[in-house]
Enzyme design. Structure first.
Site, PDB file in Angstrom:
ATOM      1  N   ALA A  12      -7.548  11.338   3.705  1.00 31.14           N
ATOM      2  CA  ALA A  12      -8.650  11.460   4.674  1.00 31.14           C
ATOM      3  C   ALA A  12      -9.597  12.571   4.225  1.00 31.14           C
ATOM      4  O   ALA A  12      -9.157  13.640   3.825  1.00 31.14           O
ATOM      5  CB  ALA A  12      -8.086  11.765   6.046  1.00 31.14           C
ATOM      6  N   GLN A  52      -8.218  -4.993   7.883  1.00 23.24           N
ATOM      7  CA  GLN A  52      -7.485  -4.082   8.766  1.00 23.24           C
ATOM      8  C   GLN A  52      -6.250  -4.824   9.250  1.00 23.24           C
ATOM      9  O   GLN A  52      -6.245  -6.060   9.293  1.00 23.24           O
ATOM     10  CB  GLN A  52      -8.408  -3.734   9.962  1.00 23.24           C
ATOM     11  CG  GLN A  52      -7.840  -2.831  11.003  1.00 23.24           C
ATOM     12  CD  GLN A  52      -7.443  -1.477  10.446  1.00 23.24           C
ATOM     13  OE1 GLN A  52      -6.431  -1.365   9.759  1.00 23.24           O
ATOM     14  NE2 GLN A  52      -8.216  -0.459  10.726  1.00 23.24           N
ATOM     15  N   GLU A  77       0.834  -1.204   0.000  1.00 23.69           N
ATOM     16  CA  GLU A  77       0.000   0.000   0.000  1.00 23.69           C
ATOM     17  C   GLU A  77       0.868   1.253   0.000  1.00 23.69           C
ATOM     18  O   GLU A  77       1.842   1.346   0.728  1.00 23.69           O
ATOM     19  CB  GLU A  77      -0.873  -0.034   1.257  1.00 23.69           C
ATOM     20  CG  GLU A  77      -1.826   1.138   1.357  1.00 23.69           C
ATOM     21  CD  GLU A  77      -2.790   0.971   2.514  1.00 23.69           C
ATOM     22  OE1 GLU A  77      -3.709   0.153   2.390  1.00 23.69           O
ATOM     23  OE2 GLU A  77      -2.613   1.646   3.532  1.00 23.69           O
ATOM     24  N   GLY A 109     -14.559   5.814   4.391  1.00 19.45           N
ATOM     25  CA  GLY A 109     -13.638   6.846   4.884  1.00 19.45           C
ATOM     26  C   GLY A 109     -13.970   7.194   6.324  1.00 19.45           C
ATOM     27  O   GLY A 109     -15.089   6.953   6.798  1.00 19.45           O
TER      28      GLY A 109
END
Ligand code: FAD
Length: 285
Positions: A51, A173, A17, A107
């Site tokens: 974000a 996650q 990532e 998000g």
């Protein structure tokens, strides 16, 4: 290439990532990182979305560069602070750059976000993306539960909605204890959910950063790993070695237990994915 085809193949794959530069600066650095990672070899690269939806242009540019290197890109896209029009434009842009894989996310909530977004949850975004082209779609899952959910069972029922909307695979996650992931897989299967899950593994290289991430995201560090992080907290190079070694141990265990795809949270550090790939070269054959 569609990432779901890679995931369904027999190949053992390692992905990583990247995140785009903050506020649009330093894009060239990020593009250089893409090339460095490409030299080390990786099966696909994902690019996060800033974000609050702040990085659509940079995410698309980096994803396009990854595709130019002949590596599939997984472009993240969030909906919490977006409109239908903006989502459509981002998807058109990504498609024009050859990107076929989208990670559909809600998000995190940010101050000053749109009050009534067109898509409130990832499942609604997945359904929208399905109407905008033949994309392969990934979604997030949380083996320890999402912090806003009342519990893991509720969160799994919400995850089911993404899959029903057309999500092809899930990326987890980060987990630091593989048994948490194995328990999660068992729960998914017992509820009739068989979508592929790609475990997310993070080589820890910064003690303060990992403490913050764990607090915000309700992720637990097992006591034996917490002891390692505390022991080397003030010795960055030692912590980096220990963090890579621990992450490699997790990857070996995952592969030994039947996972063929692992996603590494590399935090824009090409050397992390390089170290993992070269030390596991025989396993990846
Ligand atoms: P959702 O699936 O919408 O879930 C959010 C919460 O709402 C959960 O508690 C869930 O149980 C609940 N929920 C879900 N659907 C419904 C529904 N239909 N009705 C009621 N409740 C529901 N953030 C970024 O800003 N950019 C990124 O690039 C990024 N990449 C990520 C990659 C991965 C692999 C992961 C695990 C997270 C990533 N995040 C990213 C963070 C993510 O956006 C946050 O964790 C966010 O809070 C939840 O996103 P989600 O897509 O899982 O949301």
């Amino acid at each position: 290439m569609k990432i779901i085809d890679l995931i369904k193949s027999e190949k053992i794959s390692i992905s990583c990532e990247l995140f785009p530069p903050k506020k649009g600066g330093e894009l060239n650095n990020a593009l250089e990182i893409v090339h460095k990672i490409a030299e080390n070899g990786v099966d696909y690269m994902s690019v996060t979305y800033g974000a609050g939806g702040t990085s659509s242009g940079e995410t698309a540019a980096i994803a396009g560069e990854i595709e130019k290197c002949g590596i599939p890109a997984l472009a993240h896209l969030t909906c919490i602070n977006s409109t239908e029009d903006k989502i459509e434009k981002v998807l058109v842009d990504l498609k024009s750059r050859g990107v076929q894989n989208i990670m559909a996310l809600r998000g995190d909530k940010v101050p000053g976000a749109v009050e009534d977004p067109a898509y409130k949850h990832a499942n609604e975004l997945v359904a929208k993306i399905k109407t905008c082209g033949d994309f392969c779609i990934g979604g997030a899952c949380y083996p320890e539960g999402h912090p806003e959910a009342s519990g893991l069972n509720e969160d799994i029922e919400h995850t089911r909605l993404k899959i029903e909307a057309g999500c092809d695979f899930l990326v987890s996650q980060m987990v630091f204890d593989n048994t948490i992931l194995y328990n999660y897989m068992y729960r998914l299967m017992s509820k009739g959910i068989f979508v592929p899950v790609v475990p997310g593994i993070m080589p820890v290289i910064n003690a303060r950063q990992i403490a913050r991430i764990c607090d915000l995201s309700a992720i637990s560090l097992p006591p034996h790993f917490r002891a390692i992080v505390e022991k080397f907290a003030d010795k960055p190079e030692a912590l980096k070695q220990a963090g890579i070694a621990y992450a490699m141990g997790q990857v070996v265990d995952l592969i030994a237990n039947g996972f063929r795809n692992v996603h590494i949270y590399t935090m824009n550090k090409p050397e992390l994915i390089g170290a993992i790939r070269s030390n596991l070269s025989e396993l990846l054959k």
